[in-house]
Structures are given as C-alpha cells and as structure tokens.
Design a protein around this motif. Sequence first.
Motif, PDB file in Angstrom:
ATOM      1  N   UNK B 277      29.816  31.638  38.342  1.00  0.00           N
ATOM      2  CA  UNK B 277      30.141  33.219  38.488  1.00  0.00           C
ATOM      3  C   UNK B 277      31.633  33.030  38.334  1.00  0.00           C
ATOM      4  N   UNK B 278      32.089  32.862  37.894  1.00  0.00           N
ATOM      5  CA  UNK B 278      33.973  33.415  37.246  1.00  0.00           C
ATOM      6  C   UNK B 278      34.327  35.130  37.314  1.00  0.00           C
ATOM      7  N   UNK B 279      34.821  35.574  38.445  1.00  0.00           N
ATOM      8  CA  UNK B 279      34.638  36.976  38.641  1.00  0.00           C
ATOM      9  C   UNK B 279      35.523  37.681  37.247  1.00  0.00           C
ATOM     10  N   UNK B 280      35.574  38.657  36.756  1.00  0.00           N
ATOM     11  CA  UNK B 280      35.361  39.223  35.707  1.00  0.00           C
ATOM     12  C   UNK B 280      36.523  39.707  35.236  1.00  0.00           C
ATOM     13  N   UNK B 281      37.417  39.645  34.456  1.00  0.00           N
ATOM     14  CA  UNK B 281      39.402  40.051  34.569  1.00  0.00           C
ATOM     15  C   UNK B 281      39.434  39.118  34.836  1.00  0.00           C
ATOM     16  N   UNK B 282      40.876  38.848  36.032  1.00  0.00           N
ATOM     17  CA  UNK B 282      41.557  37.860  35.857  1.00  0.00           C
ATOM     18  C   UNK B 282      40.783  37.181  36.837  1.00  0.00           C
ATOM     19  N   UNK B 283      40.138  35.897  36.806  1.00  0.00           N
ATOM     20  CA  UNK B 283      39.352  35.546  37.729  1.00  0.00           C
ATOM     21  C   UNK B 283      40.031  35.681  39.088  1.00  0.00           C
ATOM     22  N   UNK B 284      41.724  35.360  38.907  1.00  0.00           N
ATOM     23  CA  UNK B 284      42.112  35.590  40.912  1.00  0.00           C
ATOM     24  C   UNK B 284      41.665  36.560  41.597  1.00  0.00           C
ATOM     25  N   UNK B 285      41.661  37.413  40.426  1.00  0.00           N
ATOM     26  CA  UNK B 285      41.780  38.873  41.645  1.00  0.00           C
ATOM     27  C   UNK B 285      40.940  39.392  42.931  1.00  0.00           C
ATOM     28  N   UNK B 286      39.928  38.448  43.558  1.00  0.00           N
ATOM     29  CA  UNK B 286      39.363  38.871  44.452  1.00  0.00           C
ATOM     30  C   UNK B 286      40.171  38.378  45.682  1.00  0.00           C
ATOM     31  N   UNK B 297      39.365  44.391  35.330  1.00  0.00           N
ATOM     32  CA  UNK B 297      39.274  44.533  33.820  1.00  0.00           C
ATOM     33  C   UNK B 297      39.306  43.651  32.885  1.00  0.00           C
ATOM     34  N   UNK B 298      40.762  43.270  32.662  1.00  0.00           N
ATOM     35  CA  UNK B 298      41.505  42.901  31.720  1.00  0.00           C
ATOM     36  C   UNK B 298      41.636  41.822  32.417  1.00  0.00           C
ATOM     37  N   UNK B 299      41.399  40.384  31.227  1.00  0.00           N
ATOM     38  CA  UNK B 299      41.476  39.346  31.846  1.00  0.00           C
ATOM     39  C   UNK B 299      43.526  39.567  30.888  1.00  0.00           C
ATOM     40  N   UNK B 300      44.331  38.784  31.812  1.00  0.00           N
ATOM     41  CA  UNK B 300      45.142  38.814  30.532  1.00  0.00           C
ATOM     42  C   UNK B 300      45.963  37.492  30.069  1.00  0.00           C
ATOM     43  N   UNK B 301      47.085  37.376  29.420  1.00  0.00           N
ATOM     44  CA  UNK B 301      46.910  36.376  29.044  1.00  0.00           C
ATOM     45  C   UNK B 301      47.856  35.701  29.145  1.00  0.00           C
ATOM     46  N   UNK B 302      48.434  34.183  28.791  1.00  0.00           N
ATOM     47  CA  UNK B 302      48.818  33.542  28.875  1.00  0.00           C
ATOM     48  C   UNK B 302      50.682  33.992  28.622  1.00  0.00           C
TER      49      UNK B 302
END
Lengths: 295, 321, 325
Positions: B277-286, B297-302
Amino acid sequence: MNETRFRFLNEERKRELVKNWRKFSSNPLSIVGLISVLIVLFLAIFAPWVAPYPQSWGRWVDFNNVLKPPSWTNWMGTDNFGRDIMSRIFFGFRYDLMMAAAILVMVVPLGTILGLIAGYFSGTFIDTIIMRVTDVFLAIPSLVLALAICSLLEPSLFNSMMAVSVLWWPWYSRLSYGIAISLKNEYFVQASELIGASTPHILFREILPNCLSPIFTKMTLDVGWVILIGASLAFVGLGAQEPIPALGNMVSAGTKYMPDYWWMTIFPAIAIAFTILGFNLLGDGIRDLLAVEEV
Amino acid sequence: MSEEILRVKDLIKFFKTTQGVVRAVDRVSFSIQKGETFGLVGESGSGKSTTAFTIMGVYPPTGGEIFFKGVKLTGGVKSRPLSLKKDMQMVFQDPGSSLNPRHSIGQIIELPLKVHKLYENNRKERVEEILKMVGLPLDFTRRYPRQLGGGEKQLVAISRAIASEPSFIALDEPTSALDVSMQAKIINTLLRIQKELDLSYLFITHNLSLMRNVATRVGIMYLGKLLEVAPTSEFFIKPLHPYTKMLISSIPVITKEEEKLKPERIISRGEIPSPVNVPPGCAFHPRCVECQEMCSKTEPEMIEVEENHYVRCNLYIDQSK
Amino acid sequence: MQERLLEIQGLHLNYKVYEGYLKVLNGVEFNIDKGEKVGLIGESGCGKTTTMRSIMRTLPSNAVITAGKILFKGKDILTASMDEVQSLRRNNISMIFQDPTAALNPVFKIEEIFSDIIRFSVRTSSKKLTKDEIKLKAVEALKAAALPDPERILQNYPIQLSGGMRQRVCIAMALISSNDLLIADEPGTNLDVTIEDQILRLLGNLVNERGTSIILISHALGAVKGLVDRVYVMYAGNMVEVAKTDDLFSDPLHPYTSNLFKTVPKLTGGGIPEAIKGRIPDYFDPPKGCRFCPRCDHAMPICEKETPTFKDMGDKHEVACFLYS
C-alpha cells in the motif's frame, strides 16, 4: 610445512568422528540398533559357513527329521521337509537384505534425481509433471499397489522387487524436492547461477551434496520397511517362491502347521521383527545425529 | 567523460503476492561510470536489494531497461550469455549461506575459473594468487566454510566474485552481518581491489556513515523509488530531500565533528509503510515534516536541482535547472 | 553518594562443551547505581549477553560459574534460591531483547501476553486484579510506550505489528514488571536507523521519568552515546575500560577502545582505518595475560603474563591496561 598442515586436517577429521560417535553412542537404543544390524549383516554374509546345516537352504529333504521341535541339534527345530529352520533363517537374511539393497539401489538415485530436478525447476511445468506423477503414486496405498503389480506379473523374487521399487521412489523424490526448493534460494546456489555454472553442475555439485545426509538417514530407516513389504508379498505367495528361503515365505509355509508346529512360523517372524527393529533404531540414531548437525 | 559501465532506465520490479502487488522497484534510473562506486541507501523494504538482484538477473525485471557497457540486457540470469556472467558479479549479504558448506574454499574459488575456462593450466596457482589478493592465508584452500569466521567467509565470497575478472560487482550489504573491526578490513580490501582491478561497484547498505566512506555517488531509496541522487560529499553536506535529512539526523555518531555535520535535528517519526500500500502522491508524505497539501496528490518527478544533484520532491519543483 | 543497585565482582564463567571448557568470562567487574544509565559496548562474542544472562540467571545448562559474585541490592543473586530469583525477575529486573519478533509468542494476542505478565507481577502483592484492572494496566503501559491506539493493538497478534511496534510492545512489557533495572540487549539493532532512533529516544524518556536504572548493550557505539551516563567497554570476557560517556568518547585510554572508535566509519568521511589486527581470541585457549595482548600495538612483556585490573584514572574513569600502571 605441507605435511604438518595435512596432519592438522586429519587430526580435525578424526576429532569430528570421535565427537559424532560419542553423540551417537549416548543413546543406548542406537547402539542396540547398530549391534542388531551388524549381527544380521554378519549372518547374511557368512551364512554358508555359520549355518549349522548349510544344505538346508534349498531342495533338500530329510524325512527322518521332519517337524522336529527345537532341540540341541536343531535350535529352532526343523520344517516339514526336515530342514533346519535356523540355517534357513540365516540364508533368509541374505535374500531379504539383497532384495532391500537392490531395491534401494534402483529407487534412491531415481527418486532423488527426479525430486532435485522438480525442486530446482519449481513453478514450471517440469515440476508439475514430476510431482503430480509422484502424488498419484503416493495416493495409492503401497501394499495394495504392490499386490496388484505382483499379481499381474508372474510371482517371483525379481518381480516383487520391481513392484516394491515402483512404489518406493516417490518418497525419495518428495524428500529431495523439499530440500532442493529450500536450497534453491540459498545465496550459494544463486552465486553459482550468477557465475554461469551449468544446470547439471548446480543440481549435482551444489544441491545434491547437501541432500545426502537426510537421504542416507531415510535409506537406513527404509531397509526395515522394504524387508517388511517384501515379506508381506512373500507371505501371500507373490514374492520369492519355494525353495528360496526368504523370511516371508518361511512364515507363510509355517502357517499351515500352526499351532502344533509353532516354531516353523515364530522363529522366522522374530527374525523379521529383529531385522526391522535393528534398522529402525539405527536409522533413528543417525537421524538424531544429523539433526543436531543441521542446527 | 569517463566510460559508462551500467545504465538503468525506469527499472520496474513488481512481485505478485496474496496481499496484492508489491511494488519493490518502481521506475528507478541511474548510471554507474567505470571505476565508480554507486551507493544505494535505504531502510529495509525500500527495494535496494531487489534493485541489485534485478540488475544481476536473479529476478527478471517487470519493466524498464538495463544497459551494461552499452548492451541491453534482457530476461533473467539463465538467458544471459556466459561472457556477461563473467563480467558482472555479486557479493551477498549473508556470508554464512553464500558458500556451499560441502565445498572447500579452494573448490569454491576455482568454480568461476572452471566455468569460464580461465587459467586452465595453472588454476591452483591462480586460486592462491586470488587468496593473496584479498589477504587470506593460502592454506584456506583446503578448509571448509564452517571452519571460518564471518569476516573470512565474506572475503572468500569476494574472492569468488573477482575470480572471473569481472568489471562490475554488486555488493549487497557486504558488512551488515559483521563487527566494526571486521567491517573495516572488508571495506578496505574492497576499495584496494577496486583500484587494482579497475572495478565498478554497486554498493548497497543501510549504513549512511559507511556509505560516506565508500561511495562516490549516493542514491536514496524509499518504497521502491529513488528520492535523491548526488555525489557523496555534496549529499552529506547539503541534503535536499526531507527524508535524507531525517535519515542523516537519525544516525548515531561518536565524534563532535560528526555532530556538527548533521543537519538540525529532525525528529524521526512514523514507519516505512508496507510496499503493498504505497501512499498516493509522494510516497514519503505521511512521515514528512515539510509535507504540503499537494504532496498527497501529485507525485513529484526527479529533477536536477544542481549539477549532478537530483531530487524527487515537490519543495524543489521550481528550482529545476 | 548514590545507592549501589547491582555489582558484579570478579565473575568467571566457563561453558562446558565436548572438547573442554570455553573460558568466556574472565573476571568481569561491573556496577550500576540506582537510577543510573549505563552502556555496555563490545564486539559480538565478547561476552556481553552472557554477562547479562548471568544477572537474570537464565544461563544455558552447560555454563559453569567458577568464581565471582553478583550483588543485587547487596544480596548475591548467584546463591539465591530459585524462588528469590523468580521474584527478582518478576519485580525488579526485566530485559528487552534484540529480536522483538522472537520475544513475542506468535500464537497469543498482545492482550493475552500482557495479562499473564501483569498477573504474575502482582502475585507477590497478595491482591488479585480483576479483568478490567488488568486491561487498564495494559493500556496504560502501551500508552507509555507511545503506541497509538492501544485498545486495537491489544487485540492484535504480534505478526500484525511492524518491527518498531513490536519492540515498543516489548518495552511496555518490560516496564510493567520492572521497578529497578532494565536490561536492553541491542534493542535497536534489528530495526531501521530511523526506527532505532525512535526506540532509543523512547527508552531514554521512560527511564528518566521512572528513575529506572538501565543497562544498554550495543555494538553500535553511537547508539549508546546518546543515551547513557557511563559506558563499559568489554573485550573477550573482560571489562577493559569504564568512564563517563563524554570522557570515554573524547579521551579513550585503553588501546582496544581507541582502536575500536577508529574503525567506526565516520560521517565526515576520509576512509576507515584498519586499526585492529587479528581476531577475537579462541576461548579454549585464551592468551594467558591480557586477552587483548596479541592484537595490541603497545604490548609489553608483562602483558603476556599477567591480567591487568581496573585502575582509577580519576573522575570515575577506570582502565585495565598496564600502560597506565
């Protein structure tokens, strides 16, 4: 310098052997098993010399001494042809052990290799085919299957050996299958894959040596069972035929004379029990020894 | 520009389990130059070991591309050509299980020579040469793994890896099971033979202090994704991603100089979630202290924030070069 | 003067194995005061865990204590009756292990594990607790260990919790029965660095609040540094040095200690010196004198013959080395 190094290694091996022997001998039952097996082996190998009446093994009749009870001349009595039971039992050990050895020699490599292959390729169709066939054989009660095969073929020692072999290999493929599956994911197997070693190398040089001790243990335990099944087949007349003195058909021949001439049945039966017990106790001892080593 | 040994592009490795799909490695890209040590750091379950195993072909990749010396690799280890296996090797985490207990050390090191038909006339001498190279006594050839200590076993595993004369070795936590004094010996041996044999390393560890002393460039992994890639010195002086800062500030250190180097204390919180269960958006946000609304919400790009310093974080989204 | 809680005097311990005796502990000296936080560092196989197991009297059956005393509040644990030891384990000393997964029985819910411990720990105080009281106590303990939603956790099996949560549960368990001394055997080693950091901080806060003494065992030197007042350094069955934490890390005296610090990879970089040659001695046939002697750069003739004893270098800094005598 070279020599001292060599001696050091020999010394170490010797110390290990002594250590294992101590561990093994700490259980008196294992020693009982070992001694029983040695006795049986000795009697089987030297039967023609240690048997008091070696001519008793085959077609030989002495009507003066028919169905004599145990006495000082015939310790275990004589049978309906006047043959000495004790001598026949010694030769019986010979046939039963030869049968067990021949069966295991056929069964163990076959079963082990099939299990290894299935285990190493687990998850593929090779695994499915080999192990489902194994399951089919395991699902049928072994004695029933052996009886069926023997009654289809002509009853003889060789055919009963074939029958027992057919029903015995799946146990070995099961055993090596389990070991191969667990070893497959060990780093040393992966390392040899990464090196580029061939599949036969990985199967036989990397995985197989690590299966040998449990397989050897199972073999020791199985000798007793193979003898028992062989005797059961002989008892119902589907194994070795007269006048071959297999322990099973000696018991069988004696039943017609029960209970008046009990020695004809009881002594061969005790011999069977003695052999099986000996091998099982020995096998248990070896298993305990190896189990400790594995931890 | 030095020669590129390995390039990984959008590497994906998913495992199907009964609980769902484990996204062990999720679009990881990096490259390793000749003679370089690229370090992958992350907590357990971050997918760093899976990345190495997938590159080596132990697991066939689910997606993405792997180029070794410009040649595209496909499939698992069994379908790769023998010459490739000679050129890429691996050292595993657990020295106990990486050596076959039934083989002598001599047999173990000889195997790659046999398989690749190297030194066919003087194999024994070559084995002794290799043992000398890693600093093990020559009479080890007749010994068995159980007679060796953990560090010595690991040196044997390293010997086996260098025996086929590879140009690239993946090192999966080679010292995590060992004591610090043994670790020093292994690491120094690795660094020495790297120079001598001109090797490139992919070095995987969870120990950042160790990484500081070994790697030339470092990548931080979290839940199967690379969050930050930077040259080692810059990485420790100027960490950008909040996760990197949290990691560095959690490292227990023993000297005052190290204490100064740590960023201001970021209290670590939360735990790495299950990779199913990877969190949505940035995986680290929690777990992130600088989490913003958009992060869930949005997953950042490298993005490349400074030269050769890449980060995957919404905080730096405007600073892209 | 602080009250002395536990004192180990000249503890010698051998393990009997087939080939003979493994001479593991060789005169261990150790003490801890009430409310004190003490660290114990050393490489694996140096006897840290054996020492702690002798305090708990949970040694394997082949261990033989040949000499020495372990005084807990002035009473020798080694000669105490089994009942006294049981009561000690229930009420005075508790332990946290390296592997929280192995420390929790997987077939019981957390609640069942807790209620057993709580019932046993109050058995001596003669009153019986009701089910609700037990549950209340368990919830309190879990809350103290900073576990969110304790009610739910009580209904879980250990396998449903993450590694960090399991270790918190173990800490909560240990704190229920422990009033005097907590022994933490590498509590964070199996966990990730961020989780280890959390666990160590939690331990620090809890023992500060309750005034419990703690012995923190670790081979991760940095982990010890942040938490304890005083550190013991152990090598091959001997305590070689003890000092206040800051003194030890800034000014290590024993050659083993200083070399050990050098081999730890530093965040500042600059490579890792290979400071300690050789390997830990064979316990069958350990060196006669100082056990570090064969690996020591400063070895002198006397080191091969005699075992050094602790010498006070001032300000509670003691070292067992002939360089300082």
